[in-house]
Design an enzyme around this catalytic site. Structure first.
Site, mmCIF file in Angstrom:
data_model
loop_
_atom_site.group_PDB
_atom_site.id
_atom_site.type_symbol
_atom_site.label_atom_id
_atom_site.label_comp_id
_atom_site.label_asym_id
_atom_site.label_seq_id
_atom_site.Cartn_x
_atom_site.Cartn_y
_atom_site.Cartn_z
ATOM 1 N N HIS A 27 12.551 40.751 3.787
ATOM 2 C CA HIS A 27 11.092 40.850 3.658
ATOM 3 C C HIS A 27 10.356 40.860 4.983
ATOM 4 O O HIS A 27 9.125 40.833 4.999
ATOM 5 C CB HIS A 27 10.542 39.694 2.823
ATOM 6 C CG HIS A 27 10.982 39.697 1.404
ATOM 7 N ND1 HIS A 27 10.255 40.281 0.400
ATOM 8 C CD2 HIS A 27 12.090 39.204 0.824
ATOM 9 C CE1 HIS A 27 10.882 40.129 -0.753
ATOM 10 N NE2 HIS A 27 12.013 39.476 -0.519
ATOM 11 N N LYS A 37 -5.286 37.184 2.510
ATOM 12 C CA LYS A 37 -3.839 37.106 2.693
ATOM 13 C C LYS A 37 -3.575 35.909 3.591
ATOM 14 O O LYS A 37 -4.513 35.341 4.159
ATOM 15 C CB LYS A 37 -3.287 38.381 3.334
ATOM 16 C CG LYS A 37 -4.076 38.829 4.573
ATOM 17 C CD LYS A 37 -3.539 40.122 5.167
ATOM 18 C CE LYS A 37 -4.000 41.345 4.419
ATOM 19 N NZ LYS A 37 -2.941 42.064 3.740
ATOM 20 N N ARG A 38 -2.301 35.532 3.719
ATOM 21 C CA ARG A 38 -2.003 34.422 4.619
ATOM 22 C C ARG A 38 -2.510 34.724 6.026
ATOM 23 O O ARG A 38 -2.556 35.882 6.451
ATOM 24 C CB ARG A 38 -0.489 34.160 4.638
ATOM 25 C CG ARG A 38 -0.017 33.419 3.417
ATOM 26 C CD ARG A 38 -0.699 32.076 3.278
ATOM 27 N NE ARG A 38 -0.287 31.170 4.324
ATOM 28 C CZ ARG A 38 0.653 30.249 4.184
ATOM 29 N NH1 ARG A 38 1.260 30.082 3.029
ATOM 30 N NH2 ARG A 38 0.990 29.472 5.179
ATOM 31 N N LYS A 69 -1.218 39.910 11.117
ATOM 32 C CA LYS A 69 -2.104 40.484 10.096
ATOM 33 C C LYS A 69 -3.511 40.745 10.652
ATOM 34 O O LYS A 69 -4.331 41.397 10.021
ATOM 35 C CB LYS A 69 -2.165 39.554 8.882
ATOM 36 C CG LYS A 69 -0.821 39.402 8.162
ATOM 37 C CD LYS A 69 -0.912 38.393 7.022
ATOM 38 C CE LYS A 69 0.442 38.023 6.429
ATOM 39 N NZ LYS A 69 0.933 39.053 5.476
ATOM 40 N N THR A 105 1.343 43.515 -0.513
ATOM 41 C CA THR A 105 1.196 43.773 -1.940
ATOM 42 C C THR A 105 -0.260 43.652 -2.366
ATOM 43 O O THR A 105 -0.649 44.236 -3.380
ATOM 44 C CB THR A 105 2.070 42.814 -2.781
ATOM 45 O OG1 THR A 105 1.957 41.495 -2.249
ATOM 46 C CG2 THR A 105 3.520 43.263 -2.759
ATOM 47 N N LYS A 131 -2.938 45.675 -5.130
ATOM 48 C CA LYS A 131 -3.842 45.025 -6.094
ATOM 49 C C LYS A 131 -5.272 45.526 -5.896
ATOM 50 O O LYS A 131 -6.002 45.758 -6.869
ATOM 51 C CB LYS A 131 -3.766 43.499 -5.940
ATOM 52 C CG LYS A 131 -2.383 42.943 -6.293
ATOM 53 C CD LYS A 131 -2.116 41.533 -5.752
ATOM 54 C CE LYS A 131 -0.626 41.229 -5.790
ATOM 55 N NZ LYS A 131 -0.242 40.012 -5.036
HETATM 56 C C1 26Q Z 1 11.726 30.157 6.360
HETATM 57 C C2 26Q Z 1 12.380 29.055 6.875
HETATM 58 C C3 26Q Z 1 11.817 27.803 6.818
HETATM 59 C C4 26Q Z 1 10.572 27.644 6.222
HETATM 60 C C5 26Q Z 1 9.921 28.739 5.679
HETATM 61 C C6 26Q Z 1 10.481 30.002 5.759
HETATM 62 C C7 26Q Z 1 9.765 31.156 5.190
HETATM 63 C C8 26Q Z 1 8.975 31.014 4.052
HETATM 64 C C9 26Q Z 1 8.296 32.091 3.522
HETATM 65 C C10 26Q Z 1 9.863 32.419 5.755
HETATM 66 C C11 26Q Z 1 9.175 33.495 5.208
HETATM 67 C C12 26Q Z 1 8.393 33.333 4.078
HETATM 68 C C13 26Q Z 1 7.635 34.404 3.462
HETATM 69 C C14 26Q Z 1 7.701 35.679 3.773
HETATM 70 C C15 26Q Z 1 6.875 36.681 3.101
HETATM 71 O O1 26Q Z 1 6.046 36.360 2.263
HETATM 72 N N1 26Q Z 1 7.058 37.962 3.407
HETATM 73 C C16 26Q Z 1 6.273 38.998 2.776
HETATM 74 O O2 26Q Z 1 6.988 39.487 1.659
HETATM 75 C C17 26Q Z 1 6.193 40.386 0.895
HETATM 76 C C18 26Q Z 1 6.982 40.769 -0.338
HETATM 77 O O3 26Q Z 1 8.043 41.587 -0.009
HETATM 78 C C19 26Q Z 1 5.800 41.596 1.731
HETATM 79 O O4 26Q Z 1 4.922 42.382 0.967
HETATM 80 C C20 26Q Z 1 5.111 41.156 3.025
HETATM 81 O O5 26Q Z 1 4.889 42.275 3.849
HETATM 82 C C21 26Q Z 1 5.968 40.129 3.741
HETATM 83 O O6 26Q Z 1 5.274 39.620 4.866
#
Ligand code: 26Q
Length: 817
Positions: free
Chosen positions: A356, A544-545, A550, A652, A656
Site C-alpha cells: 500500500h 484525509k490523514r 499529502k 480512495t 468517494k
Molecule cells: C506500521 C508499523 C507500525 C505502526 C503502524 C504502521 C502502519 C499503519 C498504517 C503503516 C501504514 C499504515 C497505513 C497505510 C495506508 O493507509 N496506506 C494507504 O492505503 C490506501 C489503500 O490502499 C491507499 O489508497 C493509500 O494511497 C495509502 O496511503
C-alpha cells in the site's frame, strides 16, 4: 423493499428490547437506548441468515479468503445494515410511529474506528463487497479496546482523546469462547530428537488466550452474512499453567498484564512505521490465533494438510500480518509434521501480499534482537526462509553480492517484512496502476526482475452502498429515479446517467441536491465549529490523514496567498470559496500537528475579517471519521487530491468524491490517473509535476526551493507570514519549523522534500480554473454529473472480482431463505 421484513414484528421487538434491557417503556427511552434496542432487533432479523450462510459454506466446502488486517475502519453499522437488508423505509416508518427519527438514532452509534485511514477503510469496503457478491470470506483483526483516538481541537491544536467505543457495549458482536486459542511469546526453543526427527519445543514462554468476537458483515439484498472476526486477549487461567509454573505468582501477574496491554490500543500511525515491541506482539497475537483457527477448521473436514491451499487463501493487508508466513510454516512443520519443502509449498500457495505504500519510512524492519526474543521459534524459521532465499538469489545471480545485500530478508541486524512477504507469496499486488508500475520499476525492481510472474495490479475501489446509498440519499434516489437501481450492485450501470448530463432540467435537479447537501454540512459546521459558511460558495474539500506527502500545507499556503490577493485588491472578482479540511495527525508527528494549528490559525484570521465580505472561509472539521465523511463527500464541489506525484499509492477518497459529483483538483498520482482516464482530463483540474519528474529530481538530490523563494514575490510573502506572526501574533516563532522545512537545508538534509513550492504556481493556476469554471453553472453541473456517471470502475465490487479472478479463485455461494 424487503419482502420478508415484517414491520409489526420488528416494532414489537424494539419495544420489548427497550423493556428487557433498560426496564423502560419506549416513550421513556433515551435515543441511545433506542439505538441499542433497534440494533438488537436488526441482529434478530439477520441471525438466521448468518447461520444459514455458514451452513451453506460448510455444505459446499467452499474455498475461503481470510483477509488478514491490523485495521478495519468499519464506521457505524446500524444504518448500513438496515440498508443492506433492504429495510430502510420500513425501519424508518417503525421509528416514526414510535416517535423517533432514524437519523438521530443512527447518530447514537459510535464509529467502529479500528483503523487509521485508507488501508483500514479499504478492508471495510472489501468486506462489504465480498458479502454482496456472495464470496466466502473472513476478515481477521484485533478487537482494540481503544480505536483511533478522537480528535479535539483546543486553541487550534489537536488534542487526542481515547476512543472508548465499547463503553455502551456493541450490540452486533458475538463472543465465541469456544474458539479461544493460546498464543505464546518469548521463552526459548528446546530441540528434542524423537524417532530420528527434531522436535522444536517452546519453553519458559508467556502466553495469552485469544478469544474471538464475531461481527456480521451483511451482503446487499442477498441473504449472505459473512463474518469479521476480531480477537480479544485474556489472561490464561492460572490453573492452566504448566505444572512447572503453577503457583508462580509473578508469572501469573505478568501474563495478566500482557493480556491487558496487547489489545489495548490501535497504533495511530498512518504510513509510518513505529518499531515498538507491543506492535509486533499485536501482529503475532492476531495472526497466530487466526492461522491456528483456519488450520483447525480445515482439518475438521480434510485429511491432508498438504492441500490446504485448495480451501484457504490468506490475503496480507500490507506487511503488518507478514508473520502469517512463518506461523503457518511453524504449524505445518512442528505440529503437522510436514517436511520443509512440503510446508513451503503449502505456504507459498496460500499467501498473497498487497503493498500500500512506497514511502520508505513506512517499511517494516524489526531488529533481530527484538524479533528473536519475542518470537524465538518464529525467528528460527525466518532464518531458514532467509537462508534458502539467499541461495535462490545466488543461483540466479552468481557472485553478485550486491543483490543479496539489497534483497536479503535478514540484513544489517533487521528482519525486513516486505521482502519476506514477497519471497513467500504467490501474488504481490499494488493498489493502482501507477503505483504498481513504480513498484515494478523502482521500489521493488530487483524482486520484480527475479519473479515477474508474482506482480500484479488491483486498483482500489469503494463501496457505493455506504458512500452513495447511505451517505447521500438525495442523490441516490435521484440516480435511481433516472436509471433504476441496478447501480447499487453493479456500479458501471451508472453510466446511463451520462445522457442527462447536458439536460438543463437534470442539471438544475442535480445542483439543487448538491445545494441541499451543502446546507446539511453547513449546519453540521455551524453546530461543531460555530462558523457560518455559505452553501452558495464553492465547497473545496481536503479530508484525509495529515501527512507531509499529502500536502495539506500546500493547500493552506494557497489559501494564505488568496487572502493576500483579496486584501490587496478588495474588489477582486472571485467566486466565494469555502476551504474545508479534515485530518488527524499521528500523535507523535510534530510537523503534522503544527500544520493543523496553522490551518486553524489562518481560519481564525480569515473567518473574522469583515473586509473580505465572507468571500473566503476556512473550516477545520474536528474528528474526521467515517460517519462525518459521509456528509462531507455528499456536499463537496471540489475534491483536493494533491499529493506529490508518486507518493500516494492509490487514494480512495478521490473515488468517494467522484461518486458524489465533486470535480477532482489533483496531481497525476495514484488512482487520480485512472479517474482522469475515465472521466476525461477536461472534467478535472490537473496540475503539477508528474511522478517521473519527481522521481528524476529525487534521484538527483532534490531541487533548490530558494530560487523560487527569491524570485516569486507572492510565495515569498506567504512564507514570510509564517515567521512574522501574521497568523500567530502571540507567538511569531510558532510556525518556524514549517518555514524551515520548505527552505532550510540545515533543518533536514533536503528542503521542501515534497515539492510544495515547485508545484505551487501550477496549483494556483488550477484553482483559478476552478473559479472560472464554476461561473458556468451548466458546464459545472454537466461535469459533476459526468463524474458520477463515469465512476463505475471505482466500485470495490470490481476490485474484489479481480482479486477473485486473478488471486483467490473463489466460487460464489447462494443462500436461500
Ligand atoms: C506500521 C508499523 C507500525 C505502526 C503502524 C504502521 C502502519 C499503519 C498504517 C503503516 C501504514 C499504515 C497505513 C497505510 C495506508 O493507509 N496506506 C494507504 O492505503 C490506501 C489503500 O490502499 C491507499 O489508497 C493509500 O494511497 C495509502 O496511503
Amino acid at each position: 423493499m424487503n419482502k420478508g421484513f415484517d414491520k409489526a414484528t420488528f416494532k414489537r421487538t424494539v419495544v420489548d428490547n427497550v423493556k428487557n434491557m433498560f426496564r423502560r417503556t419506549i416513550d421513556e427511552a433515551t435515543p441511545q437506548q433506542v439505538f441499542q434496542a433497534v440494533a438488537y432487533a436488526v441482529k434478530d432479523v439477520i441471525i438466521d441468515e448468518w447461520i444459514a450462510t455458514h451452513k451453506e459454506y460448510e455444505k459446499k466446502d467452499a474455498k475461503t479468503v481470510y483477509y488478514l488486517s491490523m485495521e478495519f475502519l468499519m464506521g457505524r453499522a446500524l444504518g448500513n445494515n438496515i440498508i443492506n437488508i433492504c429495510a430502510r423505509e420500513e425501519v424508518k416508518e417503525v421509528l416514526d410511529e414510535l416517535g423517533f427519527d432514524l437519523n438521530v438514532i443512527e447518530d447514537q452509534e459510535p464509529d467502529a474506528a479500528l483503523g487509521n485511514g485508507g488501508l483500514g477503510r479499504l478492508a471495510a469496503c472489501f468486506l462489504d463487497s465480498l458479502a454482496t457478491l456472495g464470496y466466502p470470506a473472513y476478515g481477521c483483526g484485533i478487537r482494540y479496546r481503544y480505536g483511533m483516538f478522537k480528535q479535539k481541537i483546543e486553541n487550534g491544536f489537536q488534542v487526542e482523546v481515547p476512543d472508548d467505543w465499547l463503553k455502551d457495549g456493541n450490540p452486533f458482536e458475538i463472543r465465541r469462547p469456544e474458539y479461544a486459542t493460546e498464543v505464546k511469546f518469548g521463552g526459548y526453543v528446546r530441540i528434542e530428537n524423537r524417532d530420528g526427527r527434531n522436535r522444536f519445543i517452546q519453553e519458559g514462554y508467556q502466553s495469552v488466550m485469544a478469544v474471538p468476537y464475531d461481527l456480521p458483515v451483511i451482503g446487499y439484498g442477498n441473504n449472505v452474512v459473512n463474518t469479521l472476526r476480531i480477537w480479544d486477549a485474556q489472561p490464561i487461567n492460572t490453573f492452566n499453567l504448566d505444572s512447572f509454573d503453577r503457583g508462580d505468582y509473578q508469572k501469573a501477574v505478568e501474563q495478566e498484564n500482557l493480556a491487558k496491554t496487547i489489545v489495548e490500543v490501535l497504533y495511530p500511525n498512518d504510513n509510518h512505521y513505529a518499531g515498538k515491541e507491543l506492535r509486533l506482539k499485536q501482529q503475532y497475537f492476531f495472526i497466530s490465533a487466526s492461522v491456528q483457527r483456519a488450520v483447525k477448521k480445515y482439518k475438521e473436514k480434510h485429511e491432508d494438510i498438504r492441500n490446504f491451499s485448495d480451501k484457504v487463501v490468506f490475503q496480507l493487508n500490507d506487511t503488518h500480518p507478514t508473520v502469517t508466513i512463518p506461523e503457518l510454516m511453524r504449524i505445518l512443520l512442528d505440529e503437522e509434521g510436514l517436511t520443509w519443502d512440503e510446508a513451503w509449498a503449502v505456504t507459498t500457495r496460500t499467501c498473497a501480499y498487497t503493498n500500500h505504500t512506497i514511502m520508505s519510512e513506512a517499511l517494516e524492519k524489526w531488529p533481530i534482537e527484538l524479533f528473536s526474543r519475542l518470537l524465538p521459534r518464529i525467528y528460527q524459521i525466518v532464518e531458514e526462509i532467509n537462508r534458502r532465499f539467499i541461495e535462490q538469489i545466488q543461483s540466479r545471480y552468481p557472485g553478485n553480492y550486491e543483490k543479496v545485500k539489497k534483497m536479503a530478508i535478514i540484513y544489517d541486524g533487521q528482519v525486513k517484512m516486505a521482502y519476506m512477504a514477497i519471497a513467500a507469496s504467490f501474488s504481490v499486488n499494488g493498489v493502482a496502476r501507477l503505483h504498481t508500475e513504480i513498484l515494478k520499476n523502482e521500489e521493488l525492481k530487483d524482486f520484480y526482475q527475479m519473479m515477474p510472474e508474482k506482480f500484479n495490479n488491483k486498483t482500489n475501489g469503494i463501496t457505493q452502498r455506504r458512500f452513495l446509498l447511505h451517505g447521500n440519499p438525495l442523490l441516490a434516489d435521484w440516480v435511481t429515479d433516472k436509471i433504476g437501481d441496478e447501480w447499487i450492485t453493479d456500479l458501471p450501470h451508472i453510466e446511463k446517467l451520462a445522457i442527462y448530463a447536458s439536460d438543463y432540467k437534470c442539471q438544475q435537479e442535480f445542483m439543487n441536491i448538491k445545494y441541499q447537501n451543502k446546507i446539511r454540512l453547513a449546519k453540521y459546521i455551524k453546530e461543531h465549529n460555530g462558523v457560518d459558511v455559505d452553501p452558495r460558495s464553492i465547497f473545496d474539500v481536503q479530508v484525509k490523514r495529515l501527512h507531509e506527502y499529502k500536502r495539506q500545507l500546500m493547500n493552506i499556503l494557497h489559501v494564505m496567498y488568496l487572502y493576500n490577493q483579496l486584501k490587496d485588491n478588495p474588489n477582486m472578482d472571485m467566486v466565494p470559496r469555502t476551504f474545508i479540511f479534515g485530518a488527524k495527525a499521528a500523535a507523535g508527528y510534530k510537523r503534522a500537528k503544527l500544520t493543523i494549528k496553522l490551518i486553524n490559525s489562518v481560519a481564525d484570521v480569515i473567518n473574522n475579517d469583515k473586509t473580505i465580505n465572507g468571500r473566503l472561509k476556512v473550516v477545520f472539521i474536528e474528528d474526521y471519521r467515517v460517519s462525518n465523511a459521509e456528509l462531507i463527500f455528499a456536499a463537496a464541489d471540489v475534491s483536493e487530491q494533491i499529493s506529490t506525484a508518486s507518493k500516494e499509492a492509490s487514494g480512495t477518497s478521490n473515488m468517494k468524491f467522484m461518486l458524489n459529483g465533486a470535480l477532482t483538483l489533483g496531481t497525476m498520482d495514484g488512482a487520480n490517473v485512472e479517474i482522469v482516464e475515465e472521466v476525461g482530463a477536461d472534467r478535472a483540474f490537473i496540475f503539477g509535476m508528474s511522478s517521473d519528474e519527481v522521481i528524476r529530481y529525487e534521484n538527483n538530490g532534490g531541487y533548490n526551493p530558494m530560487e523560487i523563494f527569491n524570485n516569486d514575490q507572492d510565495i515569498r510573502r506567504v512564507l514570510m507570514q509564517l515567521i512574522n506572526g501574521y497568523f500567530s501574533p502571540q507567538d511569531p516563532e510558532l510556525f518556524r519549523d514549517i518555514y524551515n522545512s520548505l527552505l532550510n537545508t540545515k533543518s533536514s538534509d533536503r528542503a521542501d522534500t515534497y515539492f510544495i513550492l515547485k508545484d505551487f504556481r501550477s496549483y494556483a493556476e488550477a484553482h483559478k480554473k476552478v473559479d472560472r469554471a464554476y461561473r458556468d453553472e451548466a458546464w459545472w453541473a454537466e461535469s459533476a454529473i459526468l463524474n458520477v456517471s463515469h465512476c463505475g470502475k471505482f466500485t470495490s465490487d470490481r476490485t474484489i472480482e479481480e482479486y477473485v479472478r486473478d488471486i483467490w479463485h473463489l466460487s460464489k455461494v447462494q443462500v436461500e431463505m
